[in-house]
Design an enzyme around this catalytic site. Structure first.
Site, PDB file in Angstrom:
ATOM      1  N   LYS A  95     -19.247  17.617  -2.164  1.00  0.00           N
ATOM      2  CA  LYS A  95     -18.835  16.529  -3.058  1.00  0.00           C
ATOM      3  C   LYS A  95     -20.064  15.692  -3.397  1.00  0.00           C
ATOM      4  O   LYS A  95     -20.359  14.693  -2.734  1.00  0.00           O
ATOM      5  CB  LYS A  95     -17.744  15.662  -2.409  1.00  0.00           C
ATOM      6  CG  LYS A  95     -17.249  14.530  -3.331  1.00  0.00           C
ATOM      7  CD  LYS A  95     -16.070  13.774  -2.741  1.00  0.00           C
ATOM      8  CE  LYS A  95     -15.652  12.618  -3.650  1.00  0.00           C
ATOM      9  NZ  LYS A  95     -14.436  11.920  -3.172  1.00  0.00           N
ATOM     10  N   ARG A 115       0.835  -1.204   0.000  1.00  0.00           N
ATOM     11  CA  ARG A 115       0.000   0.000   0.000  1.00  0.00           C
ATOM     12  C   ARG A 115       0.871   1.256   0.000  1.00  0.00           C
ATOM     13  O   ARG A 115       0.587   2.226  -0.704  1.00  0.00           O
ATOM     14  CB  ARG A 115      -0.940  -0.015   1.213  1.00  0.00           C
ATOM     15  CG  ARG A 115      -1.983  -1.123   1.162  1.00  0.00           C
ATOM     16  CD  ARG A 115      -3.070  -0.947   2.208  1.00  0.00           C
ATOM     17  NE  ARG A 115      -2.586  -1.062   3.582  1.00  0.00           N
ATOM     18  CZ  ARG A 115      -2.507  -2.209   4.254  1.00  0.00           C
ATOM     19  NH1 ARG A 115      -2.839  -3.364   3.673  1.00  0.00           N
ATOM     20  NH2 ARG A 115      -2.096  -2.218   5.519  1.00  0.00           N
ATOM     21  N   GLU A 159     -20.140  15.042   1.592  1.00  0.00           N
ATOM     22  CA  GLU A 159     -20.368  14.120   0.473  1.00  0.00           C
ATOM     23  C   GLU A 159     -21.649  13.307   0.668  1.00  0.00           C
ATOM     24  O   GLU A 159     -21.621  12.241   1.272  1.00  0.00           O
ATOM     25  CB  GLU A 159     -19.176  13.165   0.307  1.00  0.00           C
ATOM     26  CG  GLU A 159     -19.353  12.186  -0.844  1.00  0.00           C
ATOM     27  CD  GLU A 159     -18.181  11.233  -1.035  1.00  0.00           C
ATOM     28  OE1 GLU A 159     -18.277  10.346  -1.902  1.00  0.00           O
ATOM     29  OE2 GLU A 159     -17.172  11.367  -0.309  1.00  0.00           O
TER      30      GLU A 159
END
Length: 340
Positions: A222, A45, A177
Site C-alpha cells: 500500500k 461510530r 504501507e
C-alpha cells in the site's frame, strides 16, 4: 473462502474491487465527525460504520475488504449482528489495523517511528479468531529538502518487515504501507523529490522484507502515489501516473500480487483520476485502491449523523466505490463522473 495467504491476497485486489479503509482511530474519527458537528461516541461510530457496511451494492460489487479499527472489529450493528458477519455476508474480507501509531523518533527531529510490535503475535491470534484475514501497518516517511534520513527509513522498514512476518505466521495477509507524505510539513516538495524518496524507501522496504523472510506472494503493498507536495501541486494526472509506474517498476518485485494505493491527502476526484491513469499502463501487478477519505468524505457529509439520511449517505458511498472500481480497471473518465 480459501485460507491460503496467496489466495486471500489476490481476492483483495482482483476484479476491479478495492479496500475500504475504515480503520480511523478514535481521535481521527472525532476530527471527521467534528466537520459535521457530531459527537464521537461508541454509538455514533457504530451507526456511521453500519451505514457503510450495509451499503449492499457498494459492498458486494466494489469493496473486496474492509480495514477495521480494533473497536470496530469486535463491534455489533444496532440489531446485534457482528460487523464481521455483515462484511463477510457481502462477500468482502474483514481486516484490522494493528499498529499503535507513529511516534516521534528519538534523535531524529521531524521524523517518526511506528509502534505496536510488542505483543503483536498474541493480538494477531485474537484478531484471527475474531475473523480478520488481513492486517495493516503504516510507516510514515516525512519529505523535505533534508528528510527523510536513511536511519528513519531503515527503522520503519524493519518494523514493517517484522510486522509482516508475524502476520504471515498468524495466517493473516499483511498490507505493507510505507507512506511518503504528500500532506506533511512543509509539503512544498515537487514530484521529482517525491519520486526520489519513494524509490529509495521502497528499495529499503523490500530489502528488509527479504531479510525477514516474508513471502511476497502472500502480501499486499500500500504505497503513496508519486505526486507533488500539498503546497506545490503542478503535475498533471498523466505525469503522476507515469512517474508512479516508473518508480514501482524499478522497486516492486512482480511476485507481489497486488498494489492498493492510499489516497494520501488527494481530493476525492484526484485519487480516482490518478488510479485510472496508472491502470492505463501495462503492469505486472493487480492495482487497486485502499481509500479512506476518498471513499467516505461525500458519504459522511450526506449522512450528517442523521438516521433519515442513511440512504443518502449510502448512495454517495456507492457512487465513490463505483468510480474507484472503474479506475481500478483503467476505465474511469471525467464524463462518467459528471453523468453519474
Amino acid at each position: 473462502m480459501s485460507e491460503r495467504l496467496e489466495d486471500i491476497a489476490v481476492q483483495m485486489v482482483a476484479g476491479g474491487r478495492g479496500l475500504l479503509a475504515a480503520d480511523e482511530s478514535t481521535s481521527t474519527i472525532k476530527k471527521r465527525f467534528d466537520t459535521i458537528n457530531l459527537e464521537s461516541t461508541e454509538t455514533s461510530r457504530r451507526d456511521y460504520r453500519e451505514m457503510l457496511f450495509r451499503s449492499d451494492e457498494a459492498m458486494k460489487k466494489y469493496i473486496s475488504g474492509v480495514i477495521l479499527f480494533e473497536e470496530t472489529l469486535f463491534q455489533k450493528a444496532a440489531d446485534g449482528t457482528p460487523f464481521v458477519d455483515l462484511i463477510r455476508a457481502a462477500g468482502s474480507i474483514p481486516g484490522i489495523k494493528v499498529d499503535t501509531g507513529a511516534k516521534p523518533m528519538v534523535k531524529f527531529p521531524g521524523e517518526t517511528i511506528t509502534e505496536g510490535l510488542d505483543g503483536l503475535g498474541e493480538r494477531l491470534a485474537k484478531y484471527y479468531e475474531a475473523g480478520a484475514r488481513f492486517a495493516k501497518w503504516r510507516g510514515v516517511i516525512a519529505i523535505s529538502s533534508s528528510l527523510p534520513t536513511r536511519g528513519s527509513v531503515r527503522a520503519n522498514a524493519q518494523a514493517l518487515a517484522r510486522y509482516a512476518a508475524l502476520c504471515q505466521e498468524a495466517k493473516i495477509v499483511p498490507i505493507v504501507e510505507p507512506e511518503c507524505l504528500m500532506d506533511g510539513k512543509p509539503g512544498d516538495h515537487n514530484i521529482d523529490r517525491c519520486a526520489e524518496v519513494t524509490e529509495a524507501t521502497l528499495r529499503i522496504v523490500f530489502e528488509e522484507l527479504a531479510e525477514a523472510r516474508v513471502s511476497l506472494e502472500g502480501m499486499i503493498l500500500k504505497p503513496n502515489m508519486v505526486i507533488d507536495g500539498k503546497n506545490a501541486r503542478k503535475a498533471s494526472v498523466e505525469e503522476v501516473a507515469e512517474r508512479t509506474v516508473q518508480v514501482l517498476k524499478r522497486t516492486v518485485p512482480s511476485a507481489v500480487p497486488g498494489i492498493a494505493f492510499l489516497s494520501g491527502g488527494q481530493t476525492t476526484e484526484e485519487a480516482t483520476a490518478h488510479l485510472s491513469a496508472i491502470n492505463g499502463f501495462d503492469l505486472p501487478w493487480l492495482v487497486t485502491f485502499s481509500y479512506g477519505r476518498a471513499l467516505q468524505d461525500s458519504a459522511l457529509k450526506a449522512w450528517n449523523g442523521k438516521p433519515e439520511n442513511v440512504a443518502a449517505g449510502q448512495r454517495e458511498f456507492t457512487h465513490r466505490a463505483e468510480m474507484n472500481s472503474l479506475a481500478a480497471k483503467g476505465s474511469w473518465k471525467k464524463d462518467l463522473e459528471k453523468a453519474a
